[in-house]
Design an enzyme around this catalytic site. Structure first.
Site, PDB file in Angstrom:
ATOM      1  N   HIS A   1      -1.330  -4.325  -9.314  1.00 19.57           N
ATOM      2  CA  HIS A   1      -1.817  -3.520  -8.193  1.00 19.57           C
ATOM      3  C   HIS A   1      -2.487  -2.275  -8.744  1.00 19.57           C
ATOM      4  O   HIS A   1      -2.146  -1.795  -9.827  1.00 19.57           O
ATOM      5  CB  HIS A   1      -0.653  -3.142  -7.265  1.00 19.57           C
ATOM      6  CG  HIS A   1      -1.088  -2.502  -5.986  1.00 19.57           C
ATOM      7  ND1 HIS A   1      -1.226  -1.145  -5.838  1.00 19.57           N
ATOM      8  CD2 HIS A   1      -1.446  -3.062  -4.801  1.00 19.57           C
ATOM      9  CE1 HIS A   1      -1.633  -0.880  -4.609  1.00 19.57           C
ATOM     10  NE2 HIS A   1      -1.778  -2.012  -3.955  1.00 19.57           N
TER      11      HIS A   1
ATOM     12  N   ASP B   1       0.668  -9.549  -1.645  1.00 16.34           N
ATOM     13  CA  ASP B   1      -0.037 -10.817  -1.454  1.00 16.34           C
ATOM     14  C   ASP B   1       0.749 -12.000  -2.000  1.00 16.34           C
ATOM     15  O   ASP B   1       0.570 -13.137  -1.555  1.00 16.34           O
ATOM     16  CB  ASP B   1      -1.408 -10.776  -2.147  1.00 16.34           C
ATOM     17  CG  ASP B   1      -2.354  -9.790  -1.500  1.00 16.34           C
ATOM     18  OD1 ASP B   1      -2.260  -9.611  -0.276  1.00 16.34           O
ATOM     19  OD2 ASP B   1      -3.175  -9.195  -2.219  1.00 16.34           O
TER      20      ASP B   1
END
Length: 454
Positions: A332, A391
């Site tokens: 991320h 996700d």
């Protein structure tokens, strides 16, 4: 000169495309030469500071004794830890999305009576203009549901007599209306695609005022309108976790940029939605689902760590899946050691997996989540920790909820519109200056050449 045909037009465009490629040649090292933060990011990955916000706090690292140090991820909505927020409404056996919208918009948690009134306001606002579904949504089906949603949002401008009024009560009215109706716009846009392009049956359900946003979404999407309480709970939590993520993510930064120009609410939300649909942003969760399809097909024993790790290495070496070398759902831009949203979603996703008897798949997800950071660390140079992001588990969650793949990114937008709305109001009230960063020109001066001398 002969008339242009479809074939000659294509050839001309291909020729001109080569000119585009030849005339755009800024070398990557030039960004370092001129100290330009490409992507508005520092070399460490940390975003360049471009604004201030009170809406949420995203922490993935801290400077300790002058040293950049990765830390466990932290997400706060208006100062409240996301884990405490989710525990609060789940322990209270209630849905949390409406409560979260109130918190993001108004800066504090609502009382019981305030929440009841706000929930009634959301329910009252779940109304599209007369014949809007038929005239705008069903008559303009689109294979890209996000584009269909953007088109509908822009069309709503024509039905609003005060569309350009930036008075805060009016902007708030518009935002609440869009928060309430976007689930319907998204669901109906998908159903139009399903009917007109997939040649499936058409059904249109109306939302029920007594149901939450999550419950209504499942009701709208399913032909039989039925759902289990655990399914609605997981979807509600997913909406809460997707509701907001700081002012620097691409779509929310778009909200600030577009709002700062003085444009209307519908244009601002449509622009942010178009940003979110990009595969580098909200569209990334689709890639996780497709990657797991490949893993399930190519890994024979889902309980064999060595076989799983070997296949992940193939993905990393660009020999498997989409050959990009990316293990999707890993890493991320902000979080280093952990993504708090992923931790929460994992907990409730695994609960639903047990309820639905999908334990083998759950084990595979847990194994990949555990092994992928090790494989990446062994074969790639990394500047901060690599962790599963939201996700990673969202694809599995939505698959168990029978959410169509074409609707997964739209679902992200349905959650995130609450954050966009809060940031739009913050930009209007607190900033007031058009966002206009600088780009340095590195082109050389050239003389104009008359056309007969070229």
């Amino acid at each position: 000169m002969p008339e242009m045909t479809a074939g000659s037009a294509t050839r001309e465009i291909n020729k001109l495309a080569k000119l585009c490629e030849e005339s755009n040649h800024i070398q990557p090292e030039m960004y370092d030469t001129y100290h330009v933060k490409k992507g508005l990011r520092e070399p460490s990955g940390k975003g360049v500071l471009t604004g201030l916000t009170e809406i949420s706090t995203v922490v993935g690292s801290k400077t300790i004794d002058g040293v950049f140090t990765p830390v466990e991820g932290e997400l706060r909505y208006r100062g409240i830890n996301i884990k405490d927020l989710v525990n609060g409404f789940t322990n209270g056996h209630r849905f949390g999305y409406e409560e979260t919208v109130y918190l993001l918009l108004f800066g504090r948690l609502p009382s019981q009576s305030e929440l009841e009134q706000f929930t009634k306001l959301i329910s009252y606002s779940r109304k599209l203009p007369t014949d809007f579904t038929e005239d705008v949504i069903l008559k303009n089906p689109n294979k890209d549901v996000m584009n269909a949603m953007a088109q509908s949002i822009l069309a709503l401008n024509a039905y609003d007599k005060r569309s350009d009024d930036l008075d805060i009560p009016n902007v708030l009215r518009q935002c609440i209306s869009l928060i309430a109706t976007l689930p319907m716009i998204g669901a109906y846009s998908y159903l139009a695609y399903r009917h007109y392009m997939m040649r499936r049956g058409l059904y249109i359900h109306n939302p029920k005022p007594e149901l939450s946003t999550a419950e209504n979404l499942l009701r709208l999407l399913r032909q039989d309108k039925k759902f289990d309480p655990l399914e609605a709970q997981l979807l509600d939590i997913a909406l809460v976790l997707h509701a907001e993520h700081g002012g620097g993510n691409n779509s929310t930064f778009t909200t600030h940029v577009v709002t700062s120009s003085g444009t209307d609410t519908y244009s601002s939300v449509a622009a942010s939605l178009c940003s979110l649909k990009g595969p580098k942003h909200g569209g990334a969760n689709i890639q996780v689902i497709k990657m797991f399809d490949e893993i399930k097909t190519n890994v024979s024993d889902w309980y064999d760590d060595d076989e799983i790790a070997a296949y992940l290495k193939k993905i990393l070496d660009k020999k498997a899946f989409d050959k990009t070398g990316l293990i999707y759902g890993m890493g991320h831009a902000v979080y280093s050691l952990s993504d708090p949203r992923a931790e929460i979603l994992k907990k409730y996703t695994l609960q639903l997996a047990e309820y639905k008897g999908r334990d083998d798949e759950a084990h595979l997800y847990k194994a990949v989540g555990r092994l992928a950071p090790q494989v990446i660390a062994e074969h790639r140079k990394i500047y901060k920790g690599v962790c599963t992001n939201i996700d990673f588990y969202s694809g599995f969650a939505y698959d168990m909820l029978n959410i169509p793949r074409e609707f997964i990114t739209p679902l992200f937008a349905i959650g995130r519109i609450s954050g966009w709305s809060a940031h739009r109001i913050e930009e209007l009230l607190c900033a007031g200056k058009i966002i206009r960063p600088a780009y340095m020109s590195v082109s050389e001066n050239a003389k104009y050449v008359p056309i007969n001398e070229r």
